[in-house]
Design an enzyme around this catalytic site. Structure first.
Site, PDB file in Angstrom:
ATOM      1  N   GLY A  93      16.841  -7.808  33.005  1.00 37.41           N
ATOM      2  CA  GLY A  93      17.785  -7.285  33.368  1.00 37.41           C
ATOM      3  C   GLY A  93      18.793  -6.673  32.472  1.00 37.41           C
ATOM      4  O   GLY A  93      18.763  -7.004  31.471  1.00 37.41           O
ATOM      5  N   ARG A 128      14.050 -16.910  37.696  1.00 36.12           N
ATOM      6  CA  ARG A 128      15.733 -16.508  38.272  1.00 36.12           C
ATOM      7  C   ARG A 128      15.376 -16.185  39.470  1.00 36.12           C
ATOM      8  O   ARG A 128      14.508 -15.456  39.258  1.00 36.12           O
ATOM      9  CB  ARG A 128      15.668 -14.900  37.358  1.00 36.12           C
ATOM     10  N   ARG A 167      -5.516   0.146  11.119  1.00 41.01           N
ATOM     11  CA  ARG A 167      -4.987   0.486  12.174  1.00 41.01           C
ATOM     12  C   ARG A 167      -5.913  -0.490  13.168  1.00 41.01           C
ATOM     13  O   ARG A 167      -5.125  -0.627  14.322  1.00 41.01           O
ATOM     14  CB  ARG A 167      -6.095   1.609  12.611  1.00 41.01           C
ATOM     15  N   GLU A 178       1.178   3.450   9.793  1.00 42.89           N
ATOM     16  CA  GLU A 178      -0.832   3.711   9.403  1.00 42.89           C
ATOM     17  C   GLU A 178      -1.017   4.793  10.646  1.00 42.89           C
ATOM     18  O   GLU A 178      -2.538   4.862  11.339  1.00 42.89           O
ATOM     19  CB  GLU A 178      -0.664   1.721   9.985  1.00 42.89           C
ATOM     20  N   PHE A 191       1.054  -0.874   0.310  1.00 43.11           N
ATOM     21  CA  PHE A 191      -0.129   0.069   0.203  1.00 43.11           C
ATOM     22  C   PHE A 191       0.851   0.995   0.359  1.00 43.11           C
ATOM     23  O   PHE A 191       0.973   1.080   0.563  1.00 43.11           O
ATOM     24  CB  PHE A 191      -0.979   0.507   1.218  1.00 43.11           C
TER      25      PHE A 191
END
Length: 380
Positions: free
Chosen positions: A339, A268, A243, A363, A123
């Site tokens: 981290g 973690r 959109r 857009e 487009f």
């Protein structure tokens, strides 16, 4: 009000999730690093019906609703936003606009190939001096009787080199301003059609973004979409639906980053326990979850409005504005949760953060969405 997804919607969501995990996840880091277009993956997306989801089955499409499209876009965007933007452009900007406003001959010639993924489209609206100000088209399409003579440049065109079908917005009558603009179907093999160098981008690096140059390109009158002067209205109507697709892409990027952060936080350990057990991290996850859920509801509301043939200008603008901000906020926090590892490619979240930014720009920038929303509420 019914907030439950239908069985069909759940099946489509699962199919998209499975495809993303099995076909898109392997190699996604390498494709981003090498800026490789996902040719094989896009072909498979076409075979599964993801490239023409809202296209009528008589033209080879899946014949699904916009809600199905949003669900699939989210799942695919969780893993590879470069693939999902190809899907978004082909579905929202190319197939939908052609099916809604094209002639029967145009639909018969192009939609089956576009919907099947045999080819995909582009487009072409933005220009060096006409991004947000789409009325200032410098690309001209001079009426030569049985054809138009097209000259000009288009910028930042997704699928710029890989597409086989281009919808080009060009000015025919300068005095009529936006009412003198036309939408024309063009192909790369037309003499005078030139593809510029590939853009080196921050994110969605697997998608190909190029400038296009036109020098005395002859485009038959039969290639015009809609009546003379309909081009600008065509572009705005098409972008309004586009959109919703980009909002769903932003939603997917955000939810993908959240899922990675959540899983990492449970693995973690710091100070003797999983970092998810520390309030500083737990609160980040809570904020992510709430914002993503809000963005998801805005996306589905906009999709519902479109499916119900209601005006979806404001709901689509709200979905894109909010979801794109959530994508940025969530991906930044996901990197923080990881981290030092968040800064490393193998953990995926740094790529999602880079991919998120474009959802606030293409857009219609976030500022343009605020113009659309503010005008709507002030005119109520």
């Amino acid at each position: 009000m019914n907030f439950q997804l239908s069985e069909e919607h759940l099946m489509i969501q699962k199919a998209a999730r499975d495809f993303a995990q099995t076909e898109l996840l392997p190699g996604v880091i390498e494709r981003d690093e090498k800026q490789e277009f996902p040719y094989e993956q896009i072909k498979k997306m076409g075979e599964l019906g993801f490239m023409g989801m809202m296209v009528d089955p008589k033209y080879g499409g899946s014949g699904l609703d916009t809600i199905s499209y949003v669900l699939a876009m989210e799942e695919i965007s969780k893993i590879d936003a470069s693939a999902s933007v190809v899907m978004s452009v082909n579905n929202s900007l190319v197939c939908w606009g052609l099916q809604e406003f094209g002639t029967e001959e145009q639909k018969q010639e192009w939609l089956p190939r576009l919907a099947s993924g045999e080819i995909h489209g582009a487009f072409c609206l933005s220009e060096p001096e006409a991004g947000s100000d789409a009325t200032s088209q410098k690309t001209t399409a001079i009426d030569m009787g049985d054809h138009y003579l097209v000259n000009g440049t288009k910028n930042w065109i997704t699928n710029g080199n890989t597409a086989s079908f281009y919808i080009v917005i060009a000015q025919t009558d300068v005095e009529k301003k936006h009412k003198g603009i036309n939408a024309l179907i063009m192909t790369k093999d037309m003499p005078g059609f030139e593809v510029g160098l590939k853009e080196q981008k921050l994110g969605i690096r697997g998608s190909d973004t190029h400038s296009l140059m036109f020098t005395d390109v002859k485009v038959p009158k039969a290639n015009r979409i809609g009546e003379e002067g309909f081009g600008f209205k065509f572009a705005m109507k098409t972008l309004a639906g586009g959109r919703i697709g980009i909002a769903a892409q932003a939603l997917g990027i955000a939810s993908g980053a959240y899922e990675l952060a959540l899983a990492y936080s449970k693995q973690r350990k710091a100070f003797g326990k999983e970092i998810s057990q520390h309030q500083a991290i737990a609160f980040k996850l809570a904020d992510m979850y709430v914002n993503i859920e809000a963005a998801r509801h805005l996306c589905l509301k906009a999709a519902y409005d479109k499916d119900m043939h209601e005006n979806y200008d404001i709901s689509g603008a709200m979905a894109k504005l909010f979801a794109s901000q959530v994508a940025m906020d969530t991906t930044i926090e996901a990197v923080q949760v990881h981290g030092g590892n968040g800064y490393v490619k193998e953990y995926h979240v740094e790529r999602l953060m880079r991919d998120a930014k474009i959802t606030q720009i293409y857009e219609g920038t976030s500022e343009i969405q605020k113009i659309v929303i503010s005008r709507a509420i002030l005119n109520q």
